[in-house]
Motif scaffolding. Structure first.
Motif, PDB file in Angstrom:
ATOM      1  N   VAL A 100     -97.641   8.300  44.537  1.00 39.78           N
ATOM      2  CA  VAL A 100     -97.040   7.352  45.463  1.00 39.78           C
ATOM      3  C   VAL A 100     -96.162   7.938  46.498  1.00 39.78           C
ATOM      4  N   VAL A 101     -96.366   7.428  47.845  1.00 39.03           N
ATOM      5  CA  VAL A 101     -95.427   7.867  49.000  1.00 39.03           C
ATOM      6  C   VAL A 101     -94.939   6.604  49.409  1.00 39.03           C
ATOM      7  N   LEU A 102     -93.339   6.782  49.211  1.00 34.18           N
ATOM      8  CA  LEU A 102     -92.811   5.516  49.844  1.00 34.18           C
ATOM      9  C   LEU A 102     -91.823   5.758  50.846  1.00 34.18           C
ATOM     10  N   MET A 103     -91.354   4.781  51.623  1.00 34.36           N
ATOM     11  CA  MET A 103     -90.368   4.916  52.556  1.00 34.36           C
ATOM     12  C   MET A 103     -89.669   3.579  52.774  1.00 34.36           C
ATOM     13  N   GLN A 104     -88.280   3.431  52.673  1.00 35.74           N
ATOM     14  CA  GLN A 104     -87.703   2.202  52.791  1.00 35.74           C
ATOM     15  C   GLN A 104     -86.657   2.147  53.875  1.00 35.74           C
ATOM     16  N   VAL A 129     -99.385   3.868  48.952  1.00 38.99           N
ATOM     17  CA  VAL A 129     -98.172   4.261  50.060  1.00 38.99           C
ATOM     18  C   VAL A 129     -97.319   2.943  49.854  1.00 38.99           C
ATOM     19  N   ILE A 130     -96.229   2.793  49.817  1.00 39.31           N
ATOM     20  CA  ILE A 130     -95.262   1.621  49.945  1.00 39.31           C
ATOM     21  C   ILE A 130     -94.429   1.745  51.092  1.00 39.31           C
ATOM     22  N   ILE A 131     -94.379   0.779  51.954  1.00 42.15           N
ATOM     23  CA  ILE A 131     -93.403   0.855  53.087  1.00 42.15           C
ATOM     24  C   ILE A 131     -92.885  -0.261  53.085  1.00 42.15           C
ATOM     25  N   ALA A 132     -91.522  -0.723  53.054  1.00 44.88           N
ATOM     26  CA  ALA A 132     -90.664  -1.783  53.305  1.00 44.88           C
ATOM     27  C   ALA A 132     -89.692  -1.523  54.333  1.00 44.88           C
ATOM     28  N   GLU A 133     -89.547  -2.393  55.466  1.00 45.22           N
ATOM     29  CA  GLU A 133     -88.928  -2.320  56.807  1.00 45.22           C
ATOM     30  C   GLU A 133     -88.053  -3.417  57.206  1.00 45.22           C
ATOM     31  N   PRO A 134     -86.927  -3.300  57.469  1.00 45.95           N
ATOM     32  CA  PRO A 134     -86.114  -4.363  58.198  1.00 45.95           C
ATOM     33  C   PRO A 134     -86.869  -5.003  59.252  1.00 45.95           C
ATOM     34  N   ILE A 135     -87.025  -6.310  59.219  1.00 46.44           N
ATOM     35  CA  ILE A 135     -87.558  -7.127  60.450  1.00 46.44           C
ATOM     36  C   ILE A 135     -86.461  -8.108  61.048  1.00 46.44           C
ATOM     37  N   ARG A 136     -85.451  -8.298  60.286  1.00 45.30           N
ATOM     38  CA  ARG A 136     -84.204  -9.262  60.679  1.00 45.30           C
ATOM     39  C   ARG A 136     -83.323  -8.202  61.485  1.00 45.30           C
ATOM     40  N   ASN A 137     -83.017  -8.444  62.622  1.00 44.66           N
ATOM     41  CA  ASN A 137     -82.414  -7.665  63.440  1.00 44.66           C
ATOM     42  C   ASN A 137     -80.785  -8.172  63.378  1.00 44.66           C
ATOM     43  N   LEU A 138     -80.409  -7.312  62.470  1.00 39.78           N
ATOM     44  CA  LEU A 138     -78.927  -7.578  62.279  1.00 39.78           C
ATOM     45  C   LEU A 138     -77.762  -7.255  63.427  1.00 39.78           C
ATOM     46  N   ALA A 139     -78.432  -6.392  64.328  1.00 41.30           N
ATOM     47  CA  ALA A 139     -77.718  -6.080  65.423  1.00 41.30           C
ATOM     48  C   ALA A 139     -77.135  -7.203  66.515  1.00 41.30           C
ATOM     49  N   THR A 140     -78.139  -8.180  66.429  1.00 42.05           N
ATOM     50  CA  THR A 140     -77.972  -9.501  67.288  1.00 42.05           C
ATOM     51  C   THR A 140     -77.193 -10.505  66.489  1.00 42.05           C
ATOM     52  N   ARG A 180    -106.965  -1.256  53.748  1.00 41.29           N
ATOM     53  CA  ARG A 180    -106.189  -0.681  52.642  1.00 41.29           C
ATOM     54  C   ARG A 180    -105.145  -1.450  52.200  1.00 41.29           C
ATOM     55  N   VAL A 181    -104.783  -2.592  52.866  1.00 40.79           N
ATOM     56  CA  VAL A 181    -103.442  -3.439  52.542  1.00 40.79           C
ATOM     57  C   VAL A 181    -103.917  -4.021  51.037  1.00 40.79           C
ATOM     58  N   LEU A 182    -103.081  -3.720  50.119  1.00 41.80           N
ATOM     59  CA  LEU A 182    -103.150  -4.437  48.803  1.00 41.80           C
ATOM     60  C   LEU A 182    -102.376  -5.609  48.623  1.00 41.80           C
ATOM     61  N   GLU A 183    -101.109  -5.435  49.442  1.00 41.28           N
ATOM     62  CA  GLU A 183    -100.349  -6.586  49.175  1.00 41.28           C
ATOM     63  C   GLU A 183     -99.254  -6.398  50.361  1.00 41.28           C
ATOM     64  N   GLN A 184     -98.791  -7.539  51.037  1.00 38.12           N
ATOM     65  CA  GLN A 184     -97.765  -7.332  52.031  1.00 38.12           C
ATOM     66  C   GLN A 184     -96.782  -8.829  51.781  1.00 38.12           C
ATOM     67  N   ARG A 185     -95.717  -8.698  51.743  1.00 37.80           N
ATOM     68  CA  ARG A 185     -94.749  -9.939  51.516  1.00 37.80           C
ATOM     69  C   ARG A 185     -93.258  -9.609  51.960  1.00 37.80           C
ATOM     70  N   LEU A 186     -92.501 -10.709  52.355  1.00 37.78           N
ATOM     71  CA  LEU A 186     -91.260 -10.423  52.646  1.00 37.78           C
ATOM     72  C   LEU A 186     -90.364 -10.295  51.277  1.00 37.78           C
ATOM     73  N   LYS A 193     -89.821  -6.394  55.205  1.00 37.62           N
ATOM     74  CA  LYS A 193     -91.427  -6.948  54.900  1.00 37.62           C
ATOM     75  C   LYS A 193     -91.873  -5.682  54.228  1.00 37.62           C
ATOM     76  N   MET A 194     -92.644  -5.815  53.139  1.00 40.57           N
ATOM     77  CA  MET A 194     -92.916  -4.737  52.092  1.00 40.57           C
ATOM     78  C   MET A 194     -94.651  -4.565  52.484  1.00 40.57           C
ATOM     79  N   PHE A 195     -95.084  -3.609  52.817  1.00 41.77           N
ATOM     80  CA  PHE A 195     -96.586  -3.310  52.629  1.00 41.77           C
ATOM     81  C   PHE A 195     -97.007  -2.367  51.698  1.00 41.77           C
ATOM     82  N   VAL A 196     -97.984  -2.573  50.686  1.00 40.89           N
ATOM     83  CA  VAL A 196     -98.678  -1.767  49.774  1.00 40.89           C
ATOM     84  C   VAL A 196     -99.943  -1.257  50.252  1.00 40.89           C
TER      85      VAL A 196
END
Ligand SMILES: C[S@@+](CC[C@H](N)C(=O)[O-])C[C@H]1O[C@@H](n2cnc3c(N)ncnc32)[C@H](O)[C@@H]1O
Length: 199
Positions: A100-104, A129-140, A180-186, A193-196
């Motif tokens: 498993v390769v992941l990045m958060q 592969v698991i990736i979760a990434e911020p999508i809400r822009n706290l800077a604003t 390839r996307v097995l799952e995607q959810r907030l 948002k996480m993508f598997v």
């Protein structure tokens, strides 16, 4: 507070993350950990101070390998009993093969062209592969303290101000891999948002 100070010290970094994520702080790690099969070999890119490992994966027999540019965070991984390596992921050195390769919360460091790091993750993963990434822009954010912290948080730690993802730009990146996307959810109250993906 400078970005380098935030990244230099795991305790300062941990407090910042708790402020930014509030009551959703643990949920962001739990969501990823739930997608990691017990006993698997895991490579965590831009691992930070290894909170995912120490709080959520270590007790599940996971063979954890964390890579980060920051040598203090890598030392935290090693002290916690994982394998850690100082690694600049902008260099195109091939990644070690693992289950498993992941990045958060780190894909934004690879903007404006995040596709190559995703391809390298898929090449290294035997299972997923698991990736979760911020999508809400706290800077604003309307809250001035949160906005200032959000700006620092999205700083690359090397003085360069990173761009950020929106849900739409993240969806567009993964559309190229839709088969390839097995799952995607907030997760984390909609902050990430996480993508598997199947390897
Ligand atoms: C926002 S933190 C996320 C840490 C952890 N994944 C988490 O979710 O708590 C971003 C991390 O990316 C690391 N980083 C930034 N640029 C990097 C690069 N080029 N190569 C490796 N790590 C990098 C930073 O040192 C930092 O630990």
């Amino acid at each position: 507070m400078s970005a380098s100070l935030i990244y230099r010290n795991a305790a300062v970094y941990g407090v910042l993350m708790r402020v930014l994520y509030g009551r959703h702080y643990r949920a962001r790690f739990r969501a990823i950990a739930a997608e990691v099969p017990p006993g698997s070999e895991v490579l965590d890119l831009c691992c930070g101070p290894a909170t995912l490992y120490t709080r959520h994966l270590r007790g599940r027999g996971v063979d954890y390998h964390g890579l980060d540019l920051n040598e203090r965070f890598v030392a935290d991984v090693i002290n916690a009993g994982g394998r850690g390596e100082v690694w600049d992921l902008h260099a195109d050195t091939p990644l070690p093969a693992v289950d498993v390769v992941l990045m958060q919360a780190s894909l934004y460091h690879f903007l404006p062209d995040p596709a190559p790091i995703l391809d390298r993750m898929l090449a290294a993963a035997r299972q997923r592969v698991i990736i979760a990434e911020p999508i809400r822009n706290l800077a604003t954010s309307d809250n001035r303290v949160l906005a200032a912290l959000g700006k620092r948080y999205t700083d690359a730690g090397d003085g360069a101000r990173a761009h950020r993802f929106t849900e739409q730009s993240l969806d567009e990146l993964f559309a190229a891999h839709r088969h390839r996307v097995l799952e995607q959810r907030l997760i984390a109250g909609g902050r990430e948002k996480m993508f598997v993906l199947a390897a």
